[in-house]
Design a protein around this motif. Structure first.
Motif, mmCIF file in Angstrom:
data_model
loop_
_atom_site.group_PDB
_atom_site.id
_atom_site.type_symbol
_atom_site.label_atom_id
_atom_site.label_comp_id
_atom_site.label_asym_id
_atom_site.label_seq_id
_atom_site.Cartn_x
_atom_site.Cartn_y
_atom_site.Cartn_z
ATOM 1 N N ALA A 118 0.841 -1.207 0.000
ATOM 2 C CA ALA A 118 0.000 0.000 0.000
ATOM 3 C C ALA A 118 0.872 1.251 0.000
ATOM 4 C CB ALA A 118 -0.917 -0.002 1.224
ATOM 5 N N TRP A 119 2.010 1.182 0.695
ATOM 6 C CA TRP A 119 2.929 2.326 0.719
ATOM 7 C C TRP A 119 3.418 2.618 -0.712
ATOM 8 C CZ3 TRP A 119 4.516 5.585 4.644
ATOM 9 C CH2 TRP A 119 5.597 6.424 4.350
ATOM 10 N N SER A 120 3.834 1.553 -1.451
ATOM 11 C CA SER A 120 4.319 1.712 -2.822
ATOM 12 C C SER A 120 3.232 2.318 -3.710
ATOM 13 C CB SER A 120 4.728 0.359 -3.421
ATOM 14 O OG SER A 120 5.651 -0.274 -2.577
ATOM 15 N N ARG A 121 2.008 1.846 -3.531
ATOM 16 C CA ARG A 121 0.933 2.270 -4.432
ATOM 17 C C ARG A 121 0.365 3.638 -4.087
ATOM 18 N NH1 ARG A 121 -0.174 -2.257 -7.422
ATOM 19 N NH2 ARG A 121 0.667 -4.142 -6.439
ATOM 20 N N THR A 122 0.352 4.016 -2.801
ATOM 21 C CA THR A 122 -0.310 5.287 -2.475
ATOM 22 C C THR A 122 0.644 6.383 -2.029
ATOM 23 O OG1 THR A 122 -0.732 4.614 -0.191
ATOM 24 C CG2 THR A 122 -2.462 4.127 -1.774
ATOM 25 N N VAL A 123 1.867 6.027 -1.613
ATOM 26 C CA VAL A 123 2.770 7.059 -1.088
ATOM 27 C C VAL A 123 4.020 7.229 -1.941
ATOM 28 C CG1 VAL A 123 4.236 7.719 0.870
ATOM 29 C CG2 VAL A 123 1.948 6.769 1.286
ATOM 30 N N ASP A 124 4.727 6.124 -2.168
ATOM 31 C CA ASP A 124 6.030 6.242 -2.823
ATOM 32 C C ASP A 124 6.247 5.118 -3.837
ATOM 33 O OD1 ASP A 124 8.609 6.618 -3.589
ATOM 34 O OD2 ASP A 124 9.487 6.392 -1.582
ATOM 35 N N PRO A 125 5.963 5.401 -5.117
ATOM 36 C CA PRO A 125 6.103 4.359 -6.142
ATOM 37 C C PRO A 125 7.548 3.888 -6.330
ATOM 38 C CG PRO A 125 5.510 6.471 -7.128
ATOM 39 C CD PRO A 125 5.451 6.667 -5.639
ATOM 40 N N LYS A 126 8.518 4.628 -5.767
ATOM 41 C CA LYS A 126 9.921 4.197 -5.912
ATOM 42 C C LYS A 126 10.229 2.961 -5.063
ATOM 43 C CE LYS A 126 12.057 8.185 -5.068
ATOM 44 N NZ LYS A 126 10.888 9.116 -4.917
ATOM 45 N N VAL A 127 9.391 2.711 -4.055
ATOM 46 C CA VAL A 127 9.562 1.479 -3.275
ATOM 47 C C VAL A 127 8.993 0.341 -4.128
ATOM 48 C CG1 VAL A 127 8.825 0.250 -1.197
ATOM 49 C CG2 VAL A 127 9.443 2.669 -1.070
ATOM 50 N N PRO A 128 9.859 -0.637 -4.497
ATOM 51 C CA PRO A 128 9.389 -1.661 -5.450
ATOM 52 C C PRO A 128 8.252 -2.528 -4.880
ATOM 53 C CG PRO A 128 11.768 -1.861 -5.004
ATOM 54 C CD PRO A 128 11.250 -0.828 -4.079
ATOM 55 N N THR A 129 7.341 -2.913 -5.767
ATOM 56 C CA THR A 129 6.313 -3.889 -5.374
ATOM 57 C C THR A 129 6.850 -5.273 -5.754
ATOM 58 O OG1 THR A 129 5.270 -3.598 -7.494
ATOM 59 C CG2 THR A 129 4.347 -2.343 -5.680
ATOM 60 N N TYR A 130 6.326 -6.297 -5.132
ATOM 61 C CA TYR A 130 6.759 -7.658 -5.459
ATOM 62 C C TYR A 130 5.616 -8.630 -5.207
ATOM 63 C CZ TYR A 130 7.458 -8.257 -0.370
ATOM 64 O OH TYR A 130 7.286 -8.319 0.990
#
Lengths: 307, 79
Positions: free
Chosen positions: A295-307
């Motif tokens: 949720a952090w990657s998607r709503t706050v910081d897209p630079k944090v990779p999703t996996y």
């Protein structure tokens, strides 16, 4: 038995009027007998101490020896062992438990509710939709979930005046609702009533990624703990989070029970389970990052990779 | 098996509390509800009454393979 454990029980029982050794806690009793005793106590006293014997095998076995009683739950009142579920039930049905807990049926009931001006406005709008004879009812269940509804007065109802409003409360809810404040708040995600009950035991609270971002930006004193194993942390992690299996666990061990602590994992499931376990240790301000690092990657910081 | 356990609970209780009557109702496997009526309960608190019955059946509840796994409900009455 182990003298340190005996001391622990002695102190616990001496320092609280009512102590219930049970499986689970007040919100989530994990056995039918414990649940039954919780419901009876809830209807008599707003606050009491519970010990979850499932959290510690030595407590689970130790209390049986301490009380010389083979089963859980076990109730202590004012330093005295009262008994298990069957005895408590018989005493409740005979009115003896109520008398023992200092709540004879004839005692005047103190019940005060606080309604903020915003909530009073919202409730007045609510009332404008009421049919004649209907009033607003405030309810609380055994898990401290609250509800507001419109309906007619029922036999035995208590009527509480808060400002110019009249609210209905069932008599068995009165002790648990005393001191509760009702507010009405609106923010980006909508508007609604917020009910704050000082009698509710601490629970793990939900925190969104955007709220956490705000806390970090404000420099709020908060400990963020990542419960995931190293393999996942290497793929993607939050720079301010400490791993539970390392620095986070150490910080937790020395943290005060009032410290705000946020748990996170990938999607928020494992971290909630971890937070529920930590709650058993007496911490008061625990949060679960809902949706996890994803949720952090998607709503706050897209630079944090999703996996 | 179930009938044997009922019989051994009854004989344990009635043997320990002379002159008592014990009724046993089986529940789920290993679980039983007991009602014990005994003149000897007279003048004793509920706690003491239940302790007397529980100590009588304690040997049947010992160990992992105990025939009596749990007492679902224990009711004591003065005869």
């Amino acid at each position: 038995m182990d003298s340190a454990l005996k001391d622990h029980f002695d102190k616990l029982i001496a320092s609280h009027d009512v102590v219930l050794f049970m499986k689970g806690n007040r919100q989530f009793p994990q056995c039918g007998f414990s649940s039954k005793v919780v419901k009876m106590l809830n209807s008599i006293v707003p606050k009491y101490e519970t010990v979850n014997v499932l959290a510690d095998g030595s407590v689970r076995e130790g209390i049986k020896e301490y009380s010389n009683w083979p089963t859980i739950p076990q109730l202590y009142v004012k330093g005295q062992f009262v008994g298990g579920c069957d005895i408590v039930t018989e005493m409740f049905e005979a009115g003896e438990l109520q008398a023992m807990l200092g709540a004879p049926a004839s005692a005047p009931i103190t019940l005060e509710l606080k309604v903020t001006p915003a909530a009073a406005d919202a409730l007045a709008r609510f009332m404008s939709e009421a049919d004649p004879g209907e009033l607003i009812r405030v309810e609380v269940d055994d898990a401290f979930e609250h509800a507001l509804s419109l309906g007619p007065r029922e036999p035995g109802d208590l009527e509480v005046t808060a400002g110019s409003l009249k609210l209905l409360v069932k008599p068995q809810h009165a002790a648990r609702l005393n001191g509760t404040s009702i507010d009405y708040v609106s923010n980006a995600s909508g508007a609604g009533f917020r009910i704050d009950n000082p009698n509710a035991p601490a629970k793990v609270m939900a925190l969104s990624a955007t709220e956490l971002q705000k806390w970090i930006a404000e420099g709020r004193d908060v400990l963020v703990i990542d419960v995931r194993p190293e393999a996942e942390r290497l793929v993607s992690s939050l720079p301010f989070a400490l791993p539970l299996e390392g620095a986070g666990g150490e910080a937790l061990a020395s943290a005060s029970k009032d410290k705000a602590i946020v748990f996170h994992c990938h999607h928020g499931i494992r971290s909630r389970r971890a937070a529920e376990q930590v709650l058993e240790r007496g911490f008061k301000k625990l949060f679960n990052l809902e949706g996890g690092i994803d949720a952090w990657s998607r709503t706050v910081d897209p630079k944090v990779p999703t996996y | 098996m179930g009938a044997d356990v009922v019989a051994s609970i009854v004989s344990a209780v009635e043997g320990a509390l002379a002159g008592s009557r014990c009724e046993v109702a089986p529940g789920s496997p290993g679980h039983y509800a007991l009602t014990v009526v005994w003149a000897g309960f007279s003048g004793r608190s509920r706690l003491e009454q239940q302790r007397a019955v529980l100590s009588a059946i304690a040997p049947l509840m010992k160990g992992a393979a105990a025939p009596l796994h749990a007492v679902d409900r224990l009711t004591t009455r003065v005869a």
